[in-house]
Scaffold this active site. Structure first.
Site, PDB file in Angstrom:
ATOM      1  N   LYS A   1       0.854  -1.193   0.000  1.00  0.00           N
ATOM      2  CA  LYS A   1       0.000   0.000   0.000  1.00  0.00           C
ATOM      3  C   LYS A   1       0.886   1.238   0.000  1.00  0.00           C
ATOM      4  O   LYS A   1       1.768   1.382   0.864  1.00  0.00           O
ATOM      5  CB  LYS A   1      -0.866  -0.031   1.259  1.00  0.00           C
ATOM      6  CG  LYS A   1      -2.150   0.747   1.197  1.00  0.00           C
ATOM      7  CD  LYS A   1      -2.955   0.399   2.448  1.00  0.00           C
ATOM      8  CE  LYS A   1      -4.218   1.176   2.550  1.00  0.00           C
ATOM      9  NZ  LYS A   1      -4.821   1.034   3.883  1.00  0.00           N
TER      10      LYS A   1
HETATM   11  C1  E4P Z   1      -8.080   2.124   4.039  1.00  0.00           C
HETATM   12  O1  E4P Z   1      -7.399   1.245   3.596  1.00  0.00           O
HETATM   13  C2  E4P Z   1      -7.861   2.820   5.320  1.00  0.00           C
HETATM   14  O2  E4P Z   1      -7.156   1.943   6.165  1.00  0.00           O
HETATM   15  C3  E4P Z   1      -9.130   3.178   6.054  1.00  0.00           C
HETATM   16  O3  E4P Z   1     -10.278   2.712   5.393  1.00  0.00           O
HETATM   17  C4  E4P Z   1      -9.170   4.566   6.554  1.00  0.00           C
HETATM   18  O4  E4P Z   1     -10.387   4.777   7.219  1.00  0.00           O
HETATM   19  P1  E4P Z   1     -10.646   5.922   8.288  1.00  0.00           P
HETATM   20  O5  E4P Z   1     -11.005   7.166   7.564  1.00  0.00           O
HETATM   21  O6  E4P Z   1     -11.787   5.403   9.102  1.00  0.00           O
HETATM   22  O7  E4P Z   1      -9.368   6.069   9.090  1.00  0.00           O
END
Ligand code: E4P
Length: 219
Positions: free
Chosen positions: A83
């Site tokens: 990622k």
């Molecule tokens: C995506 O891969 C992120 O880890 C995540 O969905 C972020 O979400 P949040 O806005 O609740 O931190």
């Protein structure tokens, strides 16, 4: 539509995997920071449990650093998806890692042009953050519609991974729009299991059954 869980917590992942509904996992540095164990050990264990795509995020901000960290992450397991954040360096790193045959998830996507550029760089997934857009009074789901349309128009193989999900309604809308994946916090997955009419209905079925058994026994 595939269901990923958005957590770095092993107990939560084990519990959901046992139900048999989990296709993959996403983590991020904030989620990993909540856990006590070493991040590499956590990712290795998650890959053993789920045996599906598991996103582990780089923390370097320059392309070379992201490529180095990405290769280290990929060495943990064949299930690792690297990622990287959507920056110019992130897109560069995505291109190099994807050309090397790695799966890359480009995260922190907040516009359709960002998603399009990530797809052009060979991303396996783009992660648009719907909840964080909603938080600033901008429709997160409108962005999903735009990205799904663009990827369909040009047959991009990149999957739309709906992230920053805050409620079951996000999941329903993502499915209706044809998103490929939703990554959902465990608490929101839990909400999807709950319906008061299911609880009331089950209670009534069991009570009626018991009454009939008692009546038969007394006949
Ligand atoms: C995506 O891969 C992120 O880890 C995540 O969905 C972020 O979400 P949040 O806005 O609740 O931190």
């Amino acid at each position: 539509m595939k269901l990923f869980v958005d957590t770095g917590n092993i107990a939560e992942i084990e519990a959901l995997a046992a139900v048999g509904i989990l296709d993959g996992v996403t983590t991020n540095p904030s989620l990993m920071a909540k856990e006590k164990e070493d991040p590499t050990a956590i990712l290795r264990r998650i890959c053993e449990i789920v045996q599906g795509p598991v996103s582990g995020e780089v923390v370097a901000t320059d392309a070379e650093g992201m490529i180095r960290e990405g290769r280290e992450l990929a060495a943990i397991s064949e299930h690792i998806v690297i990622k990287v954040p959507f920056t110019k360096d992130g897109v560069r790193a995505c291109k190099v890692l994807a050309d090397d045959g790695h799966k890359v998830n480009v995260t922190l996507i907040f516009s359709a042009t960002q998603a399009w550029l990530a797809a052009k760089a060979g991303a396996a997934y783009v992660s648009p953050f719907v909840g964080r857009l909603d938080d600033i009074a901008t429709s997160g789901m409108h962005l999903i519609r735009e990205i799904v349309d663009i990827f369909e128009n040009f047959d991009y193989a990149t999957e739309v991974l709906v992230a920053s999900v805050r409620s079951p309604i996000h999941i329903v809308e993502a499915a209706r729009m044809g998103a490929d994946v939703v990554t959902v916090p465990p608490a929101v997955i839990e909400q999807c299991f709950k319906h008061p009419l299911t609880d009331i209905g089950l209670e009534k079925f069991l009570k009626d059954w018991e009454k009939a058994q008692a009546a038969r026994a007394n006949a």
